[in-house]
Design a protein around this motif. Structure first.
Motif, PDB file in Angstrom:
ATOM      1  N   PRO A 249      19.428  37.953  52.276  1.00 39.50           N
ATOM      2  CA  PRO A 249      18.511  38.398  51.220  1.00 39.50           C
ATOM      3  C   PRO A 249      19.255  39.223  50.180  1.00 39.50           C
ATOM      4  CG  PRO A 249      17.676  38.988  53.413  1.00 39.50           C
ATOM      5  CD  PRO A 249      19.053  38.486  53.609  1.00 39.50           C
ATOM      6  N   GLY A 250      18.884  39.052  48.931  1.00 41.31           N
ATOM      7  CA  GLY A 250      19.498  39.815  47.858  1.00 41.31           C
ATOM      8  C   GLY A 250      20.753  39.185  47.290  1.00 41.31           C
ATOM      9  N   ALA A 251      21.232  38.091  47.911  1.00 41.45           N
ATOM     10  CA  ALA A 251      22.463  37.465  47.438  1.00 41.45           C
ATOM     11  C   ALA A 251      22.326  36.961  46.007  1.00 41.45           C
ATOM     12  CB  ALA A 251      22.851  36.312  48.366  1.00 41.45           C
ATOM     13  N   VAL A 252      21.170  36.378  45.705  1.00 44.33           N
ATOM     14  CA  VAL A 252      20.952  35.856  44.348  1.00 44.33           C
ATOM     15  C   VAL A 252      21.002  36.975  43.324  1.00 44.33           C
ATOM     16  CG1 VAL A 252      19.321  34.671  42.834  1.00 44.33           C
ATOM     17  CG2 VAL A 252      19.646  33.877  45.187  1.00 44.33           C
ATOM     18  N   ASP A 253      20.425  38.120  43.670  1.00 44.09           N
ATOM     19  CA  ASP A 253      20.471  39.268  42.753  1.00 44.09           C
ATOM     20  C   ASP A 253      21.911  39.690  42.483  1.00 44.09           C
ATOM     21  OD1 ASP A 253      17.719  39.305  42.659  1.00 44.09           O
ATOM     22  OD2 ASP A 253      17.537  40.759  44.303  1.00 44.09           O
ATOM     23  N   GLY A 254      22.741  39.648  43.529  1.00 45.35           N
ATOM     24  CA  GLY A 254      24.141  40.007  43.354  1.00 45.35           C
ATOM     25  C   GLY A 254      24.864  39.040  42.445  1.00 45.35           C
ATOM     26  N   LEU A 255      24.602  37.733  42.627  1.00 48.18           N
ATOM     27  CA  LEU A 255      25.255  36.729  41.789  1.00 48.18           C
ATOM     28  C   LEU A 255      24.779  36.806  40.347  1.00 48.18           C
ATOM     29  CD1 LEU A 255      25.239  33.639  44.197  1.00 48.18           C
ATOM     30  CD2 LEU A 255      27.170  35.097  43.581  1.00 48.18           C
ATOM     31  N   VAL A 256      23.475  37.059  40.160  1.00 48.20           N
ATOM     32  CA  VAL A 256      22.958  37.211  38.802  1.00 48.20           C
ATOM     33  C   VAL A 256      23.598  38.418  38.123  1.00 48.20           C
ATOM     34  CG1 VAL A 256      20.892  37.769  37.444  1.00 48.20           C
ATOM     35  CG2 VAL A 256      20.775  36.037  39.247  1.00 48.20           C
ATOM     36  N   PHE A 257      23.715  39.496  38.870  1.00 43.39           N
ATOM     37  CA  PHE A 257      24.335  40.699  38.317  1.00 43.39           C
ATOM     38  C   PHE A 257      25.789  40.422  37.934  1.00 43.39           C
ATOM     39  CE2 PHE A 257      26.575  44.754  38.721  1.00 43.39           C
ATOM     40  CZ  PHE A 257      25.757  45.589  37.979  1.00 43.39           C
ATOM     41  N   PHE A 258      26.474  39.602  38.723  1.00 40.88           N
ATOM     42  CA  PHE A 258      27.884  39.279  38.492  1.00 40.88           C
ATOM     43  C   PHE A 258      28.078  38.356  37.297  1.00 40.88           C
ATOM     44  CE2 PHE A 258      31.425  36.299  39.944  1.00 40.88           C
ATOM     45  CZ  PHE A 258      32.436  37.061  39.400  1.00 40.88           C
ATOM     46  N   LEU A 259      27.219  37.346  37.161  1.00 42.09           N
ATOM     47  CA  LEU A 259      27.477  36.278  36.195  1.00 42.09           C
ATOM     48  C   LEU A 259      26.560  36.265  34.973  1.00 42.09           C
ATOM     49  CD1 LEU A 259      28.108  33.349  38.716  1.00 42.09           C
ATOM     50  CD2 LEU A 259      29.814  34.564  37.354  1.00 42.09           C
ATOM     51  N   LYS A 260      25.441  37.008  35.011  1.00 45.74           N
ATOM     52  CA  LYS A 260      24.523  36.970  33.879  1.00 45.74           C
ATOM     53  C   LYS A 260      25.220  37.450  32.615  1.00 45.74           C
ATOM     54  CE  LYS A 260      20.045  38.657  32.238  1.00 45.74           C
ATOM     55  NZ  LYS A 260      18.889  39.529  32.548  1.00 45.74           N
ATOM     56  N   PRO A 261      25.275  36.611  31.573  1.00 44.26           N
ATOM     57  CA  PRO A 261      26.046  36.985  30.374  1.00 44.26           C
ATOM     58  C   PRO A 261      25.331  38.010  29.503  1.00 44.26           C
ATOM     59  CG  PRO A 261      25.039  34.822  30.070  1.00 44.26           C
ATOM     60  CD  PRO A 261      24.735  35.236  31.488  1.00 44.26           C
ATOM     61  N   ASN A 262      26.096  38.983  29.075  1.00 44.38           N
ATOM     62  CA  ASN A 262      25.649  39.949  28.078  1.00 44.38           C
ATOM     63  C   ASN A 262      26.556  39.780  26.870  1.00 44.38           C
ATOM     64  OD1 ASN A 262      24.840  42.098  26.529  1.00 44.38           O
ATOM     65  ND2 ASN A 262      25.444  43.686  27.990  1.00 44.38           N
ATOM     66  N   MET A 263      26.155  38.893  25.954  1.00 43.20           N
ATOM     67  CA  MET A 263      27.033  38.479  24.868  1.00 43.20           C
ATOM     68  C   MET A 263      27.357  39.610  23.897  1.00 43.20           C
ATOM     69  SD  MET A 263      27.449  35.486  25.984  1.00 43.20           S
ATOM     70  CE  MET A 263      28.506  34.803  24.718  1.00 43.20           C
ATOM     71  N   THR A 264      26.556  40.655  23.889  1.00 40.45           N
ATOM     72  CA  THR A 264      26.844  41.767  22.974  1.00 40.45           C
ATOM     73  C   THR A 264      28.143  42.472  23.351  1.00 40.45           C
ATOM     74  OG1 THR A 264      25.510  43.299  24.315  1.00 40.45           O
ATOM     75  CG2 THR A 264      24.392  42.122  22.540  1.00 40.45           C
ATOM     76  N   LYS A 265      28.564  42.331  24.611  1.00 39.62           N
ATOM     77  CA  LYS A 265      29.802  42.958  25.057  1.00 39.62           C
ATOM     78  C   LYS A 265      31.037  42.379  24.362  1.00 39.62           C
ATOM     79  CE  LYS A 265      28.937  45.990  28.445  1.00 39.62           C
ATOM     80  NZ  LYS A 265      29.551  47.333  28.543  1.00 39.62           N
ATOM     81  N   LEU A 266      30.910  41.152  23.848  1.00 43.10           N
ATOM     82  CA  LEU A 266      32.051  40.501  23.218  1.00 43.10           C
ATOM     83  C   LEU A 266      32.499  41.215  21.943  1.00 43.10           C
ATOM     84  CD1 LEU A 266      31.171  36.719  23.682  1.00 43.10           C
ATOM     85  CD2 LEU A 266      32.680  38.145  25.056  1.00 43.10           C
ATOM     86  N   TRP A 267      31.664  42.093  21.415  1.00 40.66           N
ATOM     87  CA  TRP A 267      32.025  42.833  20.211  1.00 40.66           C
ATOM     88  C   TRP A 267      32.808  44.101  20.529  1.00 40.66           C
ATOM     89  CZ3 TRP A 267      31.427  40.221  15.872  1.00 40.66           C
ATOM     90  CH2 TRP A 267      30.460  39.223  15.801  1.00 40.66           C
ATOM     91  N   GLU A 268      32.976  44.396  21.811  1.00 42.65           N
ATOM     92  CA  GLU A 268      33.694  45.598  22.199  1.00 42.65           C
ATOM     93  C   GLU A 268      35.169  45.281  22.475  1.00 42.65           C
ATOM     94  OE1 GLU A 268      31.761  47.473  25.472  1.00 42.65           O
ATOM     95  OE2 GLU A 268      29.748  47.328  24.580  1.00 42.65           O
ATOM     96  N   PRO A 269      36.101  45.983  21.811  1.00 43.52           N
ATOM     97  CA  PRO A 269      37.530  45.692  21.994  1.00 43.52           C
ATOM     98  C   PRO A 269      38.004  45.853  23.445  1.00 43.52           C
ATOM     99  CG  PRO A 269      37.182  47.125  20.094  1.00 43.52           C
ATOM    100  CD  PRO A 269      35.870  47.026  20.813  1.00 43.52           C
ATOM    101  N   THR A 270      37.406  46.799  24.163  1.00 44.82           N
ATOM    102  CA  THR A 270      37.845  47.034  25.544  1.00 44.82           C
ATOM    103  C   THR A 270      37.640  45.812  26.431  1.00 44.82           C
ATOM    104  OG1 THR A 270      35.686  48.021  26.029  1.00 44.82           O
ATOM    105  CG2 THR A 270      37.478  49.528  25.457  1.00 44.82           C
ATOM    106  N   VAL A 271      36.629  45.014  26.128  1.00 49.65           N
ATOM    107  CA  VAL A 271      36.363  43.807  26.914  1.00 49.65           C
ATOM    108  C   VAL A 271      37.530  42.829  26.781  1.00 49.65           C
ATOM    109  CG1 VAL A 271      34.844  41.821  27.183  1.00 49.65           C
ATOM    110  CG2 VAL A 271      33.870  44.079  26.748  1.00 49.65           C
ATOM    111  N   TRP A 272      38.007  42.644  25.558  1.00 52.23           N
ATOM    112  CA  TRP A 272      39.119  41.729  25.320  1.00 52.23           C
ATOM    113  C   TRP A 272      40.412  42.270  25.911  1.00 52.23           C
ATOM    114  CZ3 TRP A 272      38.480  36.970  22.983  1.00 52.23           C
ATOM    115  CH2 TRP A 272      37.199  36.726  22.461  1.00 52.23           C
TER     116      TRP A 272
END
Length: 597
Positions: A249-272
């Motif tokens: 139980p809860g495995a799906v929540d973990g995978l969603v947390f891991f892979l769900k894209p937050n595209m706004t992060k791409l504007w942050e230099p630290t991500v790159w």
């Protein structure tokens, strides 16, 4: 090849012949060795954390771009030059003698790495041995290392689900955390209080070095067989852990947390920057190990194809391992009534605190704990012995007459000295030394510095076009122009950006949340970093000054040219002159020497 080829036939002056170089027993030996070397602990403990921290699935965008801008090009460059030269990380600089300091710097970094990386393996062996206990020792609070604040995983779950208790301040400490700090590390208050050597860890560290020694002592033909197990079995364990994790139980929540894209992060230099750094370190470049592994290939091996295959396997493994880790962390968060972000960590905290606590909440916890730490052992071990192999190959090929006949003894001396120095990391204050070594000696500044000069030497001084011609001569066709562009522009530019950003964000080293290193320790860290970095410019200056020539400019030009032997070989390749490719040596250097001149 190089200096040893001429002597292998018996030499002159009554000196004994040099023992011939070894080679891989089969093509898969090389590929699996590269996979085992590149796929290591960073794929398990660093990539998943960086992925969720930097936008989940969105992080894969800068990560994949960095793979093709820097990761695979640098990997391909090192493997190719090793195969072409048929010699280790010092001898390859006959193509560009002025930059031989890069080879010596890589050897120094490998020595630093040998001191502390294997300590992680000793920790894994300690946990592995204790995984066979009837009750996992980090799952209870009735041990001598526990105090009144200890709380088990099940107690934590009940506590977090009780809102009235949860609202009160939590001063309790998880049992797994007390096991790590009080039992395994027996941690002192700082680096200036080293305390005593932890004898249990001294034994597991000794065992780790014994395993490392017997993986490489007979040469690459034996190593090539060892990696069939050490490189492949971790995938069996990862698959078993993933299947188990997905049933919780809860495995799906973990995978969603891991892979769900937050595209706004791409504007942050630290991500790159994080993406580029992860690619750089996970591919294991600039240590000389890839050059060494490539040097044992047959001359016409398709290293171009192999580099792309290994690069794709390495990056895919990072994502696969992330799914394994976060499916289990999702269960742990569900069980304890926490958010996934509250249980996710990176580095040793993930391997030796978070995941051990997760297995205590599972049925058959001893089985899953044994499998997990056995996987950690193998992931660390093949990276370790390939790093040692890179150093050994460089030194043996540099001094073949003196070291090659005594290779097993030389390996034993290197392992023993590294073990003695590594004891500084398993005292009560050893974790502070470990963190200092990890911060300065063999990561960050030094490796980026080495990689920059390495790629400049081969792509700009030796020449990217010459390098492409050499690669074409080995594999039989011209590689895609993308790689040449990467070597010339894209990879050096990205390395400069990461290095500059790292310097800009520099902060004095810390450990945990509240420990700051004293000034003398920070200076020691910079000594570790500069011990390799300064070798490159110092060697270049000395090399130019000692090179024959009428003027400084003549000396500089000569120092930047390949040695006459390899000028002749390059001329043979350009003129399509037949040569013996069995060992990468030109069959008739004398016939083309005049053309080369």
């Amino acid at each position: 090849m190089g200096e040893s080829k001429e002597d292998d036939t018996g030499g002159g002056g009554g000196e004994k012949a040099i023992v011939p170089r070894d080679s891989w027993g089969g093509k898969l030996d090389f590929i699996l060795s590269c996979v085992g070397y590149a796929v290591g602990l960073g794929n398990v403990w660093r990539f998943p954390y960086l992925c969720y921290k930097n936008g989940g699935g969105a992080f894969l965008v800068p990560y994949c771009i960095s793979v093709f801008l820097m990761g695979i090009p640098l990997f391909m460059l090192e493997v190719t030059v090793g195969q072409f030269m048929n010699i280790g990380g010092l001898g390859v600089w006959k193509l560009c003698p002025i930059f031989k300091g890069v080879g010596w710097a890589a050897a120094i970094v490998a020595c630093w790495l040998n001191i502390y990386y294997i300590v992680v393996i000793s920790w894994a062996l300690f946990y592995l041995a204790n995984s066979w206990s009837k009750v996992l020792p980090w799952s209870t609070c009735d041990n001598p290392w526990n105090d009144e604040n200890c709380i088990t995983g099940e107690q934590t779950a009940r506590l977090m689900r009780n809102s009235s208790i949860n609202s009160s301040g939590l001063t309790s400490v998880p049992a797994v955390q007390q096991y790590w700090f009080n039992k395994v590390l027996d941690e002192s208050s700082g680096i200036d209080e080293p305390g005593i050597i932890r004898w249990e860890l001294a034994l597991t560290l000794l065992l780790a070095w014994v395993l490392c020694y017997f993986c490489i002592w007979k040469g690459v033909k034996q190593t090539g067989k060892v990696v069939y197990f050490t490189a492949l079995f971790p995938y069996c364990v990862l698959t078993a852990l993933l299947i188990r994790g997905l049933t919780l139980p809860g495995a799906v929540d973990g995978l969603v947390f891991f892979l769900k894209p937050n595209m706004t992060k791409l504007w942050e230099p630290t991500v790159w920057m994080d993406a580029g750094s992860q690619v750089f370190f996970s591919y294991g470049v600039a240590l000389g190990s890839l050059i060494a592994l490539g040097s044992y290939n047959a001359y016409n091996n398709n290293c171009y194809r192999d580099a792309i295959i290994v690069g794709c396997i390495n990056s895919s493994t990072s994502v696969f391992a992330g799914c394994v880790i976060f499916s289990n962390l999702g269960y742990m968060a569900w069980y304890q009534g926490k958010k996934v972000s509250d249980v996710a960590q990176d580095g040793p905290g993930l391997l030796f605190q978070v995941y051990p606590e997760a297995v205590t909440l599972m049925p058959l916890s001893q089985l899953w704990s044994t499998l997990f730490f056995f996987m950690v052992l193998l992931l660390g071990l093949d990276s370790q012995f390939c790093t040692v192999e890179g150093f050994i190959t460089a030194m043996v090929d540099e001094y073949p007459r003196y070291l090659r006949p005594y290779r097993p003894l030389f390996i034993g001396v290197v392992c023993f000295l590294s073990y003695i120095l590594g004891l500084t990391c398993i005292t009560q204050g050893g974790i502070y030394m470990f963190t200092l070594l990890d911060t300065y000696s063999a990561s960050g500044y030094s490796l980026l510095w080495l990689a920059f000069f390495e790629i400049i030497a081969f792509s700009w001084v030796f020449g990217a076009e010459n390098f492409v011609l050499c690669l074409e001569d080995m594999i039989g066709y011209r590689p895609f122009i993308w790689w040449k562009i990467s070597w010339l522009v894209l990879s050096p530019l990205l390395i400069v950006c990461i290095f500059s950003f790292t310097l800009f964000k520099y902060k004095s080293p810390t450990y945990g949340e509240d420990y700051s290193y004293p000034t003398w320790a920070e200076m020691l860290g910079w000594f570790m970093a500069l011990s390799s970095m300064l070798v490159i410019p110092v060697y270049a200056i000395v090399n130019v000054l000692l090179t024959p020539g009428d003027s400084l400019l003549d000396k500089l030009r000569t120092a930047c040219r390949p040695t006459p032997e390899f000028q002749a070989k390059l001329a043979a390749i350009k003129n399509k002159t037949p040569f013996d490719s069995s060992n990468g040596a030109a069959n008739n250097f004398a016939a083309v020497a005049e053309t080369a001149a």
